[in-house]
Design a protein around this motif. Structure first.
Motif, short mmCIF file in Angstrom:
data_model
loop_
_atom_site.label_atom_id
_atom_site.label_comp_id
_atom_site.label_asym_id
_atom_site.label_seq_id
_atom_site.Cartn_x
_atom_site.Cartn_y
_atom_site.Cartn_z
N PRO A 1 0.79 -1.23 0.00
CA PRO A 1 0.00 0.00 0.00
C PRO A 1 0.83 1.29 0.00
CG PRO A 1 -0.59 -1.40 1.88
CD PRO A 1 0.53 -2.07 1.15
N THR A 2 2.09 1.21 0.45
CA THR A 2 2.92 2.42 0.51
C THR A 2 4.27 2.24 -0.17
OG1 THR A 2 3.80 1.79 2.67
CG2 THR A 2 1.83 3.19 2.67
N LYS A 3 4.38 1.26 -1.08
CA LYS A 3 5.66 1.01 -1.78
C LYS A 3 5.40 0.88 -3.27
CE LYS A 3 10.03 -0.54 -1.97
NZ LYS A 3 11.22 -0.21 -1.30
N LEU A 4 5.96 1.81 -4.05
CA LEU A 4 5.79 1.84 -5.51
C LEU A 4 7.12 1.55 -6.17
CD1 LEU A 4 3.77 2.67 -7.84
CD2 LEU A 4 4.86 4.92 -7.72
N VAL A 5 7.10 0.77 -7.26
CA VAL A 5 8.29 0.50 -8.06
C VAL A 5 8.08 1.12 -9.44
CG1 VAL A 5 9.75 -1.26 -9.11
CG2 VAL A 5 8.78 -1.65 -6.86
N VAL A 6 9.10 1.85 -9.92
CA VAL A 6 9.05 2.49 -11.23
C VAL A 6 10.16 1.87 -12.08
CG1 VAL A 6 9.18 4.67 -12.48
CG2 VAL A 6 8.24 4.63 -10.17
N THR A 7 9.80 1.35 -13.26
CA THR A 7 10.75 0.66 -14.14
C THR A 7 10.66 1.20 -15.56
OG1 THR A 7 9.16 -1.07 -14.70
CG2 THR A 7 10.55 -1.48 -12.78
N GLY A 8 11.66 0.79 -16.38
CA GLY A 8 11.60 1.02 -17.81
C GLY A 8 12.03 2.39 -18.30
N PHE A 9 12.78 3.13 -17.51
CA PHE A 9 13.18 4.47 -17.93
C PHE A 9 14.69 4.55 -18.08
CE2 PHE A 9 13.26 4.38 -13.35
CZ PHE A 9 14.39 5.07 -13.00
N ALA A 10 15.12 5.56 -18.83
CA ALA A 10 16.55 5.79 -19.07
C ALA A 10 16.81 7.30 -19.00
CB ALA A 10 16.96 5.23 -20.43
N GLU A 11 18.06 7.68 -19.14
CA GLU A 11 18.43 9.10 -19.16
C GLU A 11 17.80 9.76 -20.38
OE1 GLU A 11 20.23 10.77 -16.90
OE2 GLU A 11 20.55 9.02 -15.66
#
Length: 126
Positions: free
Chosen positions: A95-105
């Motif tokens: 409920p309070t932990k998000l993961v963000v993936t798939g990005f680059a500079e």
């Protein structure tokens, strides 16, 4: 009081300066959400969206976390902002932990906490 040409010129400059300083709020931006994911407890929602501003400013891919009842506002993401259109994904680990993936500079903004939500980042090359 009469105003000669020099006085009129000064008044015109003052008026134009006031319009330039007070009337211009910068480029108008538009957010286009393409993915929203509620948290497991339904209290928050993570949006992934493209943000487009002035014609000469490149599009960004942003992530923002809001209270579930809050609409997506015309503001930059409060979690992540990266250059160009990128395949950014979000998922909740709790409920309070998000993961963000798939990005680059280029990465313009990266916040590891928004309110009570902690954010973990996993760039594309990891």
């Amino acid at each position: 009081m009469t105003c000669n040409n020099g006085c009129r010129y000064a008044l015109a400059i003052i008026s134009l300066s006031a319009i330039w300083i007070g009337g211009c709020k910068g480029p108008q931006c538009e957010n286009e959400a393409f993915f929203g994911l509620p948290s497991p407890d339904g209290a928050s929602i993570a949006f992934v969206f493209h943000r487009r501003c002035a014609a000469k400013v490149p599009v960004t891919t942003d992530v923002t976390v809001l209270d579930f009842r809050s609409p997506l506002r015309n503001e930059p993401g409060n979690v992540l902002a990266v250059g160009n259109e990128q395949p950014v994904r979000v998922s909740w680990l709790g409920p309070t932990k998000l993961v963000v993936t798939g990005f680059a500079e280029p990465v313009y903004r990266r916040n590891t906490r928004v309110g009570s939500i902690t954010i973990e980042f996993r760039p594309k090359d990891q």
